[in-house]
Design an enzyme around this catalytic site. Structure first.
Site, mmCIF file in Angstrom:
data_model
loop_
_atom_site.group_PDB
_atom_site.id
_atom_site.type_symbol
_atom_site.label_atom_id
_atom_site.label_comp_id
_atom_site.label_asym_id
_atom_site.label_seq_id
_atom_site.Cartn_x
_atom_site.Cartn_y
_atom_site.Cartn_z
ATOM 1 N N THR A 48 37.180 5.326 42.907
ATOM 2 C CA THR A 48 37.741 4.253 43.726
ATOM 3 C C THR A 48 38.810 3.468 42.980
ATOM 4 O O THR A 48 39.718 2.910 43.592
ATOM 5 C CB THR A 48 36.601 3.329 44.205
ATOM 6 N N THR A 129 32.468 5.312 40.578
ATOM 7 C CA THR A 129 31.238 4.608 40.194
ATOM 8 C C THR A 129 29.961 5.386 40.514
ATOM 9 O O THR A 129 28.914 5.106 39.947
ATOM 10 C CB THR A 129 31.166 3.223 40.868
HETATM 11 N N1 DAS Z 1 34.121 7.213 45.678
HETATM 12 C C1 DAS Z 1 33.114 6.954 44.742
HETATM 13 C C2 DAS Z 1 33.284 7.713 43.446
HETATM 14 O O1 DAS Z 1 34.306 8.330 43.226
HETATM 15 C C3 DAS Z 1 32.746 5.527 44.556
HETATM 16 C C4 DAS Z 1 33.514 4.700 43.563
HETATM 17 O O2 DAS Z 1 34.297 5.123 42.738
HETATM 18 O O3 DAS Z 1 33.226 3.490 43.564
HETATM 19 O O4 DAS Z 1 32.357 7.688 42.684
#
Ligand code: DAS
Length: 379
Positions: A48, A129
């Protein structure tokens, strides 16, 4: 460079203007600043923090892993005040796509960067995340240097409303550049909190969603930069025995849950290891996991909460760990048979996902269950 979404472009142009405005003046003082600012390498993997909102400034149409490493860096001109930043695109994916092969490649890239570049003060890994805590813990064990490696992500995409990526990246770079970060192990910096990779967990997809649980924070990033209150004492970094420079692949280790009525997992082909999330086995489960051990699967138990702090069994002691307590209630012949089996290894204060990572690395070194228990006691 791929085209930037409109809002991002505006922020990027503003950033570029600020870089020009804050660029060091060509006098003696600024020349010194240029050469003395620490070098920090940013390895971007996606997530993200590199994600976009397709309708910028709204909450709609989200895509992870879209902006490049250069675009992320360019959006935070303040970085150049704290470090000479170099950006490298390692991957650009949502972190659910990250594989153990990429953990290995990333650890090797970081070890090589530190081996070849004594001028590097530290490394920042930008990451989604969802799998951030797992990548961070792998690096905590497999990067055999004590210079700082900071893993950072964001809970809101870069072109959405109030993105947290830029401020998190700034805090991560300041932490990677700081001499006081040496010897603290790989850490995660989110929301100005510095959390050990060993303890960090994603609790929820909102700002403030990363926690060190009962073990808390190592420190915080304040206006003066990173300030530490604690340091980890278990093995990691330069004291780690997991040198992966010559490791080509990791052994297969599976995860299973123990639950009322459970009868244990079934496998078509046996994994090298299995981590079971359990606070104790029912007899039917104990029998199933014993059969797996008889077939050579190394079984490790971890509390589902990851918070088990009970004393670890001594190296050569018979296997009477809580998860295997039913063995102690069996007749002598059954107990003797249990003793002849490879011991069941117990992890201490690791989530099952992280116990799996430690077991994967441990199995690159040994299959001796006493040695495995030693490893789980030391890391
Ligand atoms: N889209 C998710 C990831 O790539 C969530 C994020 O990064 O917060 O892990």
């Amino acid at each position: 460079m791929p085209p930037l979404p409109a809002l991002m472009r505006r922020r990027w142009l503003l950033g570029a203007a600020l870089v020009v405005l804050s660029a060091p003046r060509a006098d003696a003082q600024s020349a010194t600043d240029t050469t003395t600012r620490p070098a920090v390498l940013i390895l971007a993997t996606g997530g993200t923090i590199a994600g976009v909102q397709d309708a910028p400034g709204t909450l709609g149409g989200y895509r992870a892993g879209t902006l490049t490493a250069e675009q992320i860096v360019a959006s935070v001109p303040e970085l150049s005040r704290h470090a000479r930043v170099e950006a490298e695109q390692f991957a650009n994916v949502a972190s659910t796509m990250i594989t153990p092969a990429q953990w290995l490649a990333l650890a090797k890239r970081i070890n090589r960067a530190f081996d070849e570049r004594p001028d590097l003060a530290g490394i920042v890994v930008t990451h989604g995340t969802d799998r951030l805590e797992e990548t961070a813990f792998f690096l905590y064990l497999a990067v055999t240097h004590d210079k700082p490696v900071i893993v950072v992500g964001a809970q809101r995409p870069a072109t959405g409303i109030s993105p947290d990526g830029p401020i998190n990246l700034l805090a991560a770079v300041r932490t990677a550049a700081a001499p006081q970060s040496v010897g603290k192990g790989v850490t995660v910096v989110m929301d100005d909190r510095i959390i050990s990779a060993r303890e960090v967990r994603k609790l929820y997809q909102r700002t403030g969603g990363f926690s060190g649980g009962d073990m808390g924070l190592l420190g915080v990033v304040s206006s003066n930069g990173p300030t530490y209150f604690f340091a980890p004492v278990r093995r990691f970094g330069a004291r780690s025995e997991f040198d992966v420079r010559r490791v080509d692949s990791l052994p297969r280790v599976e995860l299973a849950f123990s639950y009322p009525g459970g009868t244990g997992p079934r496998f078509d082909t046996m994994p090298a290891g299995l981590v079971v999330a359990t606070t104790g086995f029912a007899p039917s489960e104990a029998a199933a996991f014993r059969r797996l051990r008889e077939q050579g699967v190394q079984v490790v138990t971890a509390f589902p909460s990851g918070d088990n702090v009970s004393a670890l069994p001594r190296a050569a002691a018979p296997d009477t760990t809580p998860a295997n307590a039913t063995a102690a209630a069996r007749p002598d012949s059954a107990r003797a048979a249990e003793r002849a089996l490879p011991r069941q290894v117990v992890s201490q204060h690791l989530t099952p996902q992280k116990a799996r990572i430690l077991l994967m690395l441990a199995l690159t070194r040994t299959r001796d269950p006493n040695e495995l228990q030693r490893i789980f006691a030391e890391y």
